[in-house]
Write a protein that holds these residues in place. Sequence first.
Motif, PDB file in Angstrom:
ATOM      1  N   LEU A   1      -5.767  -7.656  -4.564  1.00 18.99           N
ATOM      2  CA  LEU A   1      -5.805  -7.800  -6.022  1.00 18.99           C
ATOM      3  C   LEU A   1      -5.815  -6.450  -6.725  1.00 18.99           C
ATOM      4  N   GLU A   2      -6.566  -5.510  -6.178  1.00 21.49           N
ATOM      5  CA  GLU A   2      -6.737  -4.213  -6.834  1.00 21.49           C
ATOM      6  C   GLU A   2      -5.460  -3.375  -6.828  1.00 21.49           C
ATOM      7  N   LEU A   3      -4.468  -3.769  -6.046  1.00 18.55           N
ATOM      8  CA  LEU A   3      -3.229  -3.005  -5.993  1.00 18.55           C
ATOM      9  C   LEU A   3      -2.353  -3.216  -7.234  1.00 18.55           C
TER      10      LEU A   3
ATOM     11  N   LYS B   1       2.176   1.795  -3.473  1.00 17.79           N
ATOM     12  CA  LYS B   1       1.090   2.304  -4.309  1.00 17.79           C
ATOM     13  C   LYS B   1       0.864   3.793  -4.052  1.00 17.79           C
TER      14      LYS B   1
ATOM     15  N   ASN C   1      -7.249  -9.486  -0.089  1.00 19.92           N
ATOM     16  CA  ASN C   1      -7.734  -8.133  -0.378  1.00 19.92           C
ATOM     17  C   ASN C   1      -6.657  -7.207  -0.940  1.00 19.92           C
TER      18      ASN C   1
ATOM     19  N   GLU D   1       0.823  -1.214   0.000  1.00 25.29           N
ATOM     20  CA  GLU D   1       0.000   0.000   0.000  1.00 25.29           C
ATOM     21  C   GLU D   1       0.854   1.260   0.000  1.00 25.29           C
TER      22      GLU D   1
ATOM     23  N   LYS E   1      -1.301  -3.736 -11.218  1.00 22.45           N
ATOM     24  CA  LYS E   1      -1.642  -3.339 -12.580  1.00 22.45           C
ATOM     25  C   LYS E   1      -1.754  -4.547 -13.504  1.00 22.45           C
ATOM     26  N   SER E   2      -0.922  -5.569 -13.270  1.00 20.60           N
ATOM     27  CA  SER E   2      -0.936  -6.735 -14.144  1.00 20.60           C
ATOM     28  C   SER E   2      -0.452  -7.969 -13.400  1.00 20.60           C
TER      29      SER E   2
ATOM     30  N   LYS F   1      -7.215 -12.072  -4.040  1.00 17.60           N
ATOM     31  CA  LYS F   1      -8.548 -11.678  -3.578  1.00 17.60           C
ATOM     32  C   LYS F   1      -8.738 -12.024  -2.112  1.00 17.60           C
TER      33      LYS F   1
END
Length: 200
Positions: free
Chosen positions: A127-129, A100, A125, A97, A131-132, A122
Amino acid sequence: MAKIKGAIFDLDGTLLDSDNLWTDIDRIFLRRRGFDLTEEYLENVNSMSFREAAEYTIKRYSLNDSPEGLMSEWNNLAKEAYKNSIALFPYVREYLEKLKRDGVLLSVATDLDREIAISALKNNNILELFKSIHTTKETGSDKRTAKIFLEAAASMALQVEDCIVYEDSKVAIESAKKEGFIIMDAKALHEEAIRLFSTN
């Protein structure tokens, strides 16, 4: 350390505290077929890609299984654990985090199948961090070459020298280093995360 723009993370043993999982899977798998797990077997398969490990196992134990069958069985054993129970190393989430927030792009480079990698990310928590996500299976090359790391850098539109690779595999570290990536091994990552974020 030079200012970085991109960070490429291995999963098993680097972000995910999953080392014992694969030993347990190997033990369960071999026990089903009447064999004991040996240190020699573990040392050999730990340096191989997923498919290479399957092919090696079939040859070593004279199994009638196909490589696809073995990989499917291993994946099924792993899926539930990655989906429900495999956790991050301490303070790794906070470390990610912070990167990011600092504007660093994040990418995954893993030997895991994409489905399993996504389920683990997932479950924790995070996954959204990223880009690929890149897998050796999809890349068509294991980490004895740096192809997966080069693809991850390209997906972030970054040059090699602007990226840091986080890995626990000596083979992967060497291949990435030869291409000019900045390197931090998993142990150093874990120590740095604890130093930065532990309140103890």
